[in-house]
Design a protein around this motif. Structure first.
Motif, PDB file in Angstrom:
ATOM      1  N   UNK A  50     -15.310 127.939 125.104  1.00 39.69           N
ATOM      2  CA  UNK A  50     -15.826 126.621 125.478  1.00 39.69           C
ATOM      3  C   UNK A  50     -17.164 126.354 124.796  1.00 39.69           C
ATOM      4  N   UNK A  51     -17.880 127.428 124.470  1.00 36.13           N
ATOM      5  CA  UNK A  51     -19.178 127.315 123.817  1.00 36.13           C
ATOM      6  C   UNK A  51     -19.543 128.678 123.249  1.00 36.13           C
ATOM      7  N   UNK A  52     -20.400 128.671 122.266  1.00 32.74           N
ATOM      8  CA  UNK A  52     -20.810 129.944 121.693  1.00 32.74           C
ATOM      9  C   UNK A  52     -22.114 129.836 120.929  1.00 32.74           C
ATOM     10  N   UNK A  53     -22.764 130.977 120.821  1.00 32.38           N
ATOM     11  CA  UNK A  53     -24.004 131.096 120.061  1.00 32.38           C
ATOM     12  C   UNK A  53     -23.882 132.359 119.226  1.00 32.38           C
ATOM     13  N   UNK A  54     -24.185 132.244 117.951  1.00 33.91           N
ATOM     14  CA  UNK A  54     -24.241 133.418 117.086  1.00 33.91           C
ATOM     15  C   UNK A  54     -25.612 133.471 116.436  1.00 33.91           C
ATOM     16  N   UNK A  55     -26.070 134.679 116.238  1.00 36.19           N
ATOM     17  CA  UNK A  55     -27.362 134.867 115.605  1.00 36.19           C
ATOM     18  C   UNK A  55     -27.551 136.322 115.269  1.00 36.19           C
ATOM     19  N   UNK A  88     -24.395 137.728 119.781  1.00 37.65           N
ATOM     20  CA  UNK A  88     -23.453 136.642 120.074  1.00 37.65           C
ATOM     21  C   UNK A  88     -23.326 136.474 121.582  1.00 37.65           C
ATOM     22  N   UNK A  89     -23.251 135.227 122.025  1.00 40.71           N
ATOM     23  CA  UNK A  89     -23.045 134.902 123.430  1.00 40.71           C
ATOM     24  C   UNK A  89     -21.927 133.870 123.482  1.00 40.71           C
ATOM     25  N   UNK A  90     -20.929 134.111 124.324  1.00 35.32           N
ATOM     26  CA  UNK A  90     -19.758 133.241 124.410  1.00 35.32           C
ATOM     27  C   UNK A  90     -19.575 132.738 125.834  1.00 35.32           C
ATOM     28  N   UNK A  91     -19.173 131.493 125.982  1.00 36.40           N
ATOM     29  CA  UNK A  91     -18.763 130.933 127.272  1.00 36.40           C
ATOM     30  C   UNK A  91     -17.269 130.665 127.167  1.00 36.40           C
ATOM     31  N   UNK A  92     -16.500 131.316 128.031  1.00 39.34           N
ATOM     32  CA  UNK A  92     -15.048 131.190 128.011  1.00 39.34           C
ATOM     33  C   UNK A  92     -14.595 130.382 129.223  1.00 39.34           C
ATOM     34  N   UNK A 148     -24.728 122.131 130.932  1.00 39.93           N
ATOM     35  CA  UNK A 148     -25.779 123.133 130.806  1.00 39.93           C
ATOM     36  C   UNK A 148     -25.373 124.390 130.059  1.00 39.93           C
ATOM     37  N   UNK A 149     -24.178 124.377 129.452  1.00 42.33           N
ATOM     38  CA  UNK A 149     -23.724 125.585 128.744  1.00 42.33           C
ATOM     39  C   UNK A 149     -24.631 125.945 127.577  1.00 42.33           C
ATOM     40  N   UNK A 150     -25.047 124.953 126.817  1.00 43.92           N
ATOM     41  CA  UNK A 150     -25.923 125.223 125.674  1.00 43.92           C
ATOM     42  C   UNK A 150     -27.227 125.872 126.123  1.00 43.92           C
ATOM     43  N   UNK A 151     -27.798 125.354 127.185  1.00 42.59           N
ATOM     44  CA  UNK A 151     -29.041 125.925 127.728  1.00 42.59           C
ATOM     45  C   UNK A 151     -28.823 127.349 128.193  1.00 42.59           C
ATOM     46  N   UNK A 152     -27.713 127.589 128.852  1.00 42.74           N
ATOM     47  CA  UNK A 152     -27.429 128.925 129.369  1.00 42.74           C
ATOM     48  C   UNK A 152     -27.166 129.929 128.247  1.00 42.74           C
ATOM     49  N   UNK A 153     -26.442 129.489 127.203  1.00 40.25           N
ATOM     50  CA  UNK A 153     -26.216 130.361 126.046  1.00 40.25           C
ATOM     51  C   UNK A 153     -27.541 130.742 125.394  1.00 40.25           C
ATOM     52  N   UNK A 154     -28.386 129.741 125.161  1.00 39.97           N
ATOM     53  CA  UNK A 154     -29.660 129.977 124.503  1.00 39.97           C
ATOM     54  C   UNK A 154     -30.538 130.888 125.356  1.00 39.97           C
ATOM     55  N   UNK A 155     -30.589 130.635 126.658  1.00 43.78           N
ATOM     56  CA  UNK A 155     -31.397 131.473 127.548  1.00 43.78           C
ATOM     57  C   UNK A 155     -30.903 132.915 127.548  1.00 43.78           C
ATOM     58  N   UNK A 156     -29.599 133.110 127.538  1.00 40.93           N
ATOM     59  CA  UNK A 156     -29.055 134.470 127.530  1.00 40.93           C
ATOM     60  C   UNK A 156     -29.361 135.174 126.211  1.00 40.93           C
TER      61      UNK A 156
END
Length: 147
Positions: free
Chosen positions: A57-62, A46-50, A84-92
């Motif tokens: 503010x954004x999140x990725x789960x997998x 999981x990657x979260x942007x707070x 660019x949050x989505x790109x940064x979440x995916x890259x992380x």
């Protein structure tokens, strides 16, 4: 004679999962080899942007398994889109999967009205599509080589 039931049953679901896993392990030398090593463990990722208030503010789960990252969900709040949050979440997520978990590939699903172009722009290729899932919508499966 058999009786069929349609109720939700957590214990039966776990039993079914365990039995299918056992059958798959017995039936495939590749799965047996995989399950005997660290890549055989499925781990959440999981990657979260707070934001400044600590709100999501954004999140990725997998999850990672079998040298693959599987992205389940990626969402960016409307107020924060275009930054660019989505790109940064995916890259992380890809970085963690690649460097910390020895993943070599990534996969995800998205609908035609969501983000297939977003993922293509980040190196993902469409490897499958299901028309009318749900009716009137196309679901895409995309994959990417990491590293």
């Amino acid at each position: 004679m058999f009786r069929f039931e349609t109720e939700v049953d957590r214990e039966r679901r776990q039993l079914l999962s365990r039995r299918l896993r056992e059958d798959n392990t017995a039936g495939s030398a590749e799965i047996r080899a995989l399950r005997s090593g660290p890549a055989g463990r499925e781990l959440p990722l999981e990657v979260w942007a707070l934001d400044e208030r600590g709100e999501v503010a954004a999140g990725l789960t997998g999850r990672t398994w079998a040298h693959w990252l599987h992205v389940d969900l990626l969402w960016v709040d409307a107020a924060h889109r275009g930054l660019g949050l989505g790109s940064r979440l995916l890259a992380e997520a890809e970085r963690v999967a690649r460097t910390d978990r020895d993943c070599t590939r990534s996969r995800l699903e998205t609908w035609d009205f969501q983000a297939p172009d977003f993922y293509r722009e980040r190196g993902y290729e469409v490897t499958g599509r299901v028309e009318d899932y749900p009716p009137g919508i196309t679901e895409f499966t995309l994959t990417k080589r990491l590293g």
